[in-house]
Motif scaffolding. Structure first.
Motif, PDB file in Angstrom:
ATOM      1  N   ASP A 111      -8.999 -14.615  -2.398  1.00 21.82           N
ATOM      2  CA  ASP A 111      -7.632 -14.144  -2.165  1.00 21.82           C
ATOM      3  C   ASP A 111      -7.466 -13.582  -0.750  1.00 21.82           C
ATOM      4  OD1 ASP A 111      -6.911 -14.920  -4.681  1.00 21.82           O
ATOM      5  OD2 ASP A 111      -7.015 -12.932  -5.564  1.00 21.82           O
ATOM      6  N   PHE A 112      -8.498 -12.905  -0.251  1.00 21.38           N
ATOM      7  CA  PHE A 112      -8.475 -12.467   1.148  1.00 21.38           C
ATOM      8  C   PHE A 112      -8.364 -13.678   2.075  1.00 21.38           C
ATOM      9  CE2 PHE A 112     -10.812  -8.072   0.963  1.00 21.38           C
ATOM     10  CZ  PHE A 112      -9.863  -7.616   0.080  1.00 21.38           C
ATOM     11  N   ALA A 113      -9.129 -14.716   1.752  1.00 18.04           N
ATOM     12  CA  ALA A 113      -9.111 -15.933   2.583  1.00 18.04           C
ATOM     13  C   ALA A 113      -7.752 -16.625   2.531  1.00 18.04           C
ATOM     14  CB  ALA A 113     -10.214 -16.882   2.125  1.00 18.04           C
ATOM     15  N   TYR A 114      -7.140 -16.668   1.347  1.00 20.21           N
ATOM     16  CA  TYR A 114      -5.800 -17.245   1.234  1.00 20.21           C
ATOM     17  C   TYR A 114      -4.820 -16.541   2.172  1.00 20.21           C
ATOM     18  CZ  TYR A 114      -6.827 -19.911  -3.078  1.00 20.21           C
ATOM     19  OH  TYR A 114      -7.303 -20.789  -4.008  1.00 20.21           O
ATOM     20  N   ARG A 115      -4.951 -15.229   2.222  1.00 22.93           N
ATOM     21  CA  ARG A 115      -4.065 -14.451   3.095  1.00 22.93           C
ATOM     22  C   ARG A 115      -4.334 -14.754   4.564  1.00 22.93           C
ATOM     23  NH1 ARG A 115      -0.364 -12.699   5.084  1.00 22.93           N
ATOM     24  NH2 ARG A 115       0.562 -10.616   5.013  1.00 22.93           N
ATOM     25  N   ILE A 116      -5.591 -14.917   4.908  1.00 23.25           N
ATOM     26  CA  ILE A 116      -5.974 -15.192   6.299  1.00 23.25           C
ATOM     27  C   ILE A 116      -5.420 -16.526   6.780  1.00 23.25           C
ATOM     28  CG2 ILE A 116      -7.972 -15.756   7.773  1.00 23.25           C
ATOM     29  CD1 ILE A 116      -9.523 -13.599   6.160  1.00 23.25           C
TER      30      ILE A 116
ATOM     31  N   PRO B 139      -2.000  -7.235  -1.772  1.00 20.95           N
ATOM     32  CA  PRO B 139      -1.999  -5.782  -1.538  1.00 20.95           C
ATOM     33  C   PRO B 139      -3.318  -5.223  -1.024  1.00 20.95           C
ATOM     34  CG  PRO B 139      -1.902  -6.308  -3.890  1.00 20.95           C
ATOM     35  CD  PRO B 139      -1.653  -7.574  -3.165  1.00 20.95           C
ATOM     36  N   TRP B 140      -4.425  -5.677  -1.560  1.00 20.48           N
ATOM     37  CA  TRP B 140      -5.715  -5.156  -1.118  1.00 20.48           C
ATOM     38  C   TRP B 140      -5.974  -5.557   0.339  1.00 20.48           C
ATOM     39  CZ3 TRP B 140     -10.424  -5.132  -4.942  1.00 20.48           C
ATOM     40  CH2 TRP B 140     -11.445  -4.330  -4.418  1.00 20.48           C
ATOM     41  N   PHE B 141      -5.845  -6.856   0.624  1.00 17.02           N
ATOM     42  CA  PHE B 141      -6.063  -7.339   1.987  1.00 17.02           C
ATOM     43  C   PHE B 141      -5.096  -6.688   2.968  1.00 17.02           C
ATOM     44  CE2 PHE B 141      -4.991 -10.109   5.511  1.00 17.02           C
ATOM     45  CZ  PHE B 141      -6.235 -10.455   6.021  1.00 17.02           C
ATOM     46  N   ASP B 142      -3.831  -6.611   2.586  1.00 12.11           N
ATOM     47  CA  ASP B 142      -2.828  -6.071   3.508  1.00 12.11           C
ATOM     48  C   ASP B 142      -3.086  -4.596   3.829  1.00 12.11           C
ATOM     49  OD1 ASP B 142      -1.704  -8.541   3.468  1.00 12.11           O
ATOM     50  OD2 ASP B 142       0.052  -8.010   2.281  1.00 12.11           O
ATOM     51  N   GLN B 143      -3.568  -3.842   2.856  1.00 16.34           N
ATOM     52  CA  GLN B 143      -3.920  -2.452   3.133  1.00 16.34           C
ATOM     53  C   GLN B 143      -5.109  -2.367   4.093  1.00 16.34           C
ATOM     54  OE1 GLN B 143      -3.755   0.823   0.394  1.00 16.34           O
ATOM     55  NE2 GLN B 143      -3.242  -0.545  -1.297  1.00 16.34           N
ATOM     56  N   VAL B 144      -6.107  -3.219   3.857  1.00 10.79           N
ATOM     57  CA  VAL B 144      -7.266  -3.233   4.755  1.00 10.79           C
ATOM     58  C   VAL B 144      -6.831  -3.599   6.172  1.00 10.79           C
ATOM     59  CG1 VAL B 144      -9.461  -4.360   5.290  1.00 10.79           C
ATOM     60  CG2 VAL B 144      -8.903  -3.795   2.913  1.00 10.79           C
ATOM     61  N   LYS B 145      -5.996  -4.618   6.275  1.00  9.99           N
ATOM     62  CA  LYS B 145      -5.569  -5.104   7.591  1.00  9.99           C
ATOM     63  C   LYS B 145      -4.752  -4.053   8.334  1.00  9.99           C
ATOM     64  CE  LYS B 145      -5.672  -8.743  10.339  1.00  9.99           C
ATOM     65  NZ  LYS B 145      -6.953  -9.241  10.895  1.00  9.99           N
ATOM     66  N   THR B 146      -3.982  -3.251   7.596  1.00  9.53           N
ATOM     67  CA  THR B 146      -3.190  -2.188   8.225  1.00  9.53           C
ATOM     68  C   THR B 146      -4.096  -1.127   8.853  1.00  9.53           C
ATOM     69  OG1 THR B 146      -1.332  -2.518   6.718  1.00  9.53           O
ATOM     70  CG2 THR B 146      -1.462  -0.391   7.828  1.00  9.53           C
TER      71      THR B 146
ATOM     72  N   GLU C 126       2.565 -17.597  -5.365  1.00 10.98           N
ATOM     73  CA  GLU C 126       2.836 -16.381  -4.598  1.00 10.98           C
ATOM     74  C   GLU C 126       2.806 -15.183  -5.542  1.00 10.98           C
ATOM     75  OE1 GLU C 126       3.083 -14.555  -1.152  1.00 10.98           O
ATOM     76  OE2 GLU C 126       3.383 -16.708  -1.218  1.00 10.98           O
ATOM     77  N   PRO C 127       1.985 -14.177  -5.258  1.00 11.09           N
ATOM     78  CA  PRO C 127       1.933 -13.007  -6.138  1.00 11.09           C
ATOM     79  C   PRO C 127       3.217 -12.186  -6.080  1.00 11.09           C
ATOM     80  CG  PRO C 127       0.666 -12.633  -4.130  1.00 11.09           C
ATOM     81  CD  PRO C 127       1.112 -14.064  -4.096  1.00 11.09           C
ATOM     82  N   ASP C 128       3.502 -11.479  -7.175  1.00 11.68           N
ATOM     83  CA  ASP C 128       4.681 -10.616  -7.217  1.00 11.68           C
ATOM     84  C   ASP C 128       4.491  -9.422  -6.284  1.00 11.68           C
ATOM     85  OD1 ASP C 128       5.896 -12.235  -9.063  1.00 11.68           O
ATOM     86  OD2 ASP C 128       5.107 -11.127 -10.784  1.00 11.68           O
ATOM     87  N   TYR C 129       5.554  -9.066  -5.586  1.00 13.29           N
ATOM     88  CA  TYR C 129       5.493  -7.925  -4.677  1.00 13.29           C
ATOM     89  C   TYR C 129       5.639  -6.630  -5.477  1.00 13.29           C
ATOM     90  CZ  TYR C 129       6.649  -4.690  -0.929  1.00 13.29           C
ATOM     91  OH  TYR C 129       6.650  -3.612  -0.077  1.00 13.29           O
ATOM     92  N   ASP C 130       4.771  -5.658  -5.193  1.00 15.40           N
ATOM     93  CA  ASP C 130       4.818  -4.363  -5.861  1.00 15.40           C
ATOM     94  C   ASP C 130       4.461  -3.297  -4.832  1.00 15.40           C
ATOM     95  OD1 ASP C 130       4.429  -2.051  -7.306  1.00 15.40           O
ATOM     96  OD2 ASP C 130       3.398  -3.028  -8.971  1.00 15.40           O
ATOM     97  N   PRO C 131       5.414  -2.437  -4.449  1.00 17.90           N
ATOM     98  CA  PRO C 131       5.142  -1.432  -3.410  1.00 17.90           C
ATOM     99  C   PRO C 131       4.041  -0.454  -3.776  1.00 17.90           C
ATOM    100  CG  PRO C 131       7.260  -1.038  -4.488  1.00 17.90           C
ATOM    101  CD  PRO C 131       6.803  -2.389  -4.924  1.00 17.90           C
ATOM    102  N   VAL C 132       3.836  -0.185  -5.073  1.00 18.34           N
ATOM    103  CA  VAL C 132       2.769   0.731  -5.488  1.00 18.34           C
ATOM    104  C   VAL C 132       1.406   0.160  -5.108  1.00 18.34           C
ATOM    105  CG1 VAL C 132       1.596   1.739  -7.492  1.00 18.34           C
ATOM    106  CG2 VAL C 132       4.088   1.810  -7.334  1.00 18.34           C
ATOM    107  N   LEU C 133       1.242  -1.152  -5.242  1.00 25.68           N
ATOM    108  CA  LEU C 133      -0.034  -1.790  -4.905  1.00 25.68           C
ATOM    109  C   LEU C 133      -0.328  -1.726  -3.409  1.00 25.68           C
ATOM    110  CD1 LEU C 133       0.243  -4.957  -7.180  1.00 25.68           C
ATOM    111  CD2 LEU C 133      -1.237  -2.977  -7.552  1.00 25.68           C
ATOM    112  N   LEU C 134       0.721  -1.612  -2.601  1.00 23.49           N
ATOM    113  CA  LEU C 134       0.544  -1.507  -1.152  1.00 23.49           C
ATOM    114  C   LEU C 134       0.424  -0.062  -0.675  1.00 23.49           C
ATOM    115  CD1 LEU C 134       2.986  -4.193   0.290  1.00 23.49           C
ATOM    116  CD2 LEU C 134       0.522  -4.072   0.690  1.00 23.49           C
ATOM    117  N   ARG C 135       0.814   0.862  -1.487  1.00 24.22           N
ATOM    118  CA  ARG C 135       0.858   2.269  -1.068  1.00 24.22           C
ATOM    119  C   ARG C 135      -0.450   3.010  -1.311  1.00 24.22           C
ATOM    120  NH1 ARG C 135       5.094   6.736  -3.604  1.00 24.22           N
ATOM    121  NH2 ARG C 135       4.234   8.585  -2.522  1.00 24.22           N
ATOM    122  N   PHE C 136      -1.149   2.658  -2.404  1.00 22.62           N
ATOM    123  CA  PHE C 136      -2.328   3.415  -2.809  1.00 22.62           C
ATOM    124  C   PHE C 136      -3.588   2.553  -2.741  1.00 22.62           C
ATOM    125  CE2 PHE C 136       1.275   5.402  -4.988  1.00 22.62           C
ATOM    126  CZ  PHE C 136       1.135   6.717  -4.561  1.00 22.62           C
ATOM    127  N   ASP C 137      -4.622   3.111  -2.103  1.00 20.67           N
ATOM    128  CA  ASP C 137      -5.870   2.369  -1.889  1.00 20.67           C
ATOM    129  C   ASP C 137      -6.498   1.872  -3.184  1.00 20.67           C
ATOM    130  OD1 ASP C 137      -5.360   3.368   0.643  1.00 20.67           O
ATOM    131  OD2 ASP C 137      -7.476   3.793   1.068  1.00 20.67           O
TER     132      ASP C 137
END
Length: 287
Positions: A166-171, A179-186, A30-41
């Motif tokens: 990694d996108f597929a793992y999330r799916i 963070p990248w996938f979650d931003q795209v999905k949002t 499980e990757p470490d959670y980092d709000p900066v990675l989710l906030r900025f494209d």
């Protein structure tokens, strides 16, 4: 090791064991959670470009460090930095070993990565989009995502495979955060990858080492360098074995091989007793 000398039934049995082990192992990844990675494209892209030669956590902490320095990670702010070499030099000053050999490697890393970051930012600025908005609100095929990522400076074949994986793992729910996938999905709720059975694993020295040891070869032919064993034949063998173990998504094998290779399967003194693959490994059985 020669697969020509191994019976099909043994290869199939190993694949079944690997698939079972993966089902137990997956909860540890499980990757470490980092709000900066989710906030900025651009934050996940910068981390991805940095993610070579250094440990993954070093690469993925860099955007947060950069945010604390700049106060923003939007494209306008990032483009104000004319030379990322000095920025990376400062970030790595207390992280990278200081001996001469690693010092030269550090400078080569800084030169390459800083150039790739600058070129990637220019690429997106020229196209008036971001690493998130480059994707449309629709379903994609694995190959489409791969080739879109390959067009980005600093994203080679291996990284394009890894991001798609990694996108597929999330799916499939293998990870709860990317963070990248979650931003795209949002921003693109219909974004999805449909044909995951076509997603083969990226093959590096860790995968080659673990695969060879599963089938009985403890050391590479030259005695020390598993990179020398990354041949087209070996890559194809690993891809076919992955398809046998995980027909629904062959890339599943990558995290298992990579983590085992790094944490247990040392190049010189593998920790076979604690290795999660010991049940399937011919080297372990001979030890």
């Amino acid at each position: 090791m020669s697969l020509k000398l191994i019976e099909l039934s043994k290869i199939v049995e190993k694949a079944k064991i690997i698939a079972h082990i993966w089902s137990e192992w997956r909860e540890h990844i499980e990757p470490d959670y980092d709000p900066v990675l989710l906030r900025f494209d651009f934050a996940p892209l910068i981390a991805t470009i940095c993610d070579e030669e250094v440990r993954a956590e070093v690469a993925w902490r860099f955007p947060s460090w950069l945010y604390n320095r700049l106060g923003n990670l939007d494209l306008e702010t990032l483009l104000r930095i004319k030379d990322y070499r000095s920025v990376l030099e400062e970030y790595l000053s207390d992280i990278w070993p200081s001996n001469n050999k690693d010092g030269k490697r550090k400078q080569m890393y800084i030169e390459r990565v800083s150039k790739n970051i600058a070129n990637a930012l220019k690429f997106f600025n020229d196209k008036s989009m971001t690493p998130v908005t480059m994707f449309e609100d629709r379903e994609y095929k694995v190959a489409e995502v791969y080739f879109m990522l390959r067009a980005v400076p600093g994203i080679g074949p291996k990284k394009a495979f890894m991001i798609t994986r990694d996108f597929a793992y999330r799916i499939i729910g293998y990870t709860k955060y990317h963070p990248w996938f979650d931003q795209v999905k949002t921003k693109r709720p219909k974004f999805n990858i449909t044909d995951l059975h076509f997603l083969d694993p990226p093959v590096d020295s860790q995968a080659v080492k673990v695969f060879n040891r599963l089938f009985g070869r403890k050391y590479p032919r030259n005695g020390y360098d598993w990179k020398s064993e990354i041949t087209p034949e070996t890559v194809q063998d690993i891809h076919m074995f992955a398809r046998l173990a995980f027909p629904e998504m062959p890339a599943k094998i990558d995290d298992l091989f990579w983590n085992v290779g790094r944490e247990y399967c040392d190049n010189i003194n593998p920790n076979c007793v604690k290795c999660p693959l010991r049940e399937a490994c011919d080297v372990t059985k001979r030890s």
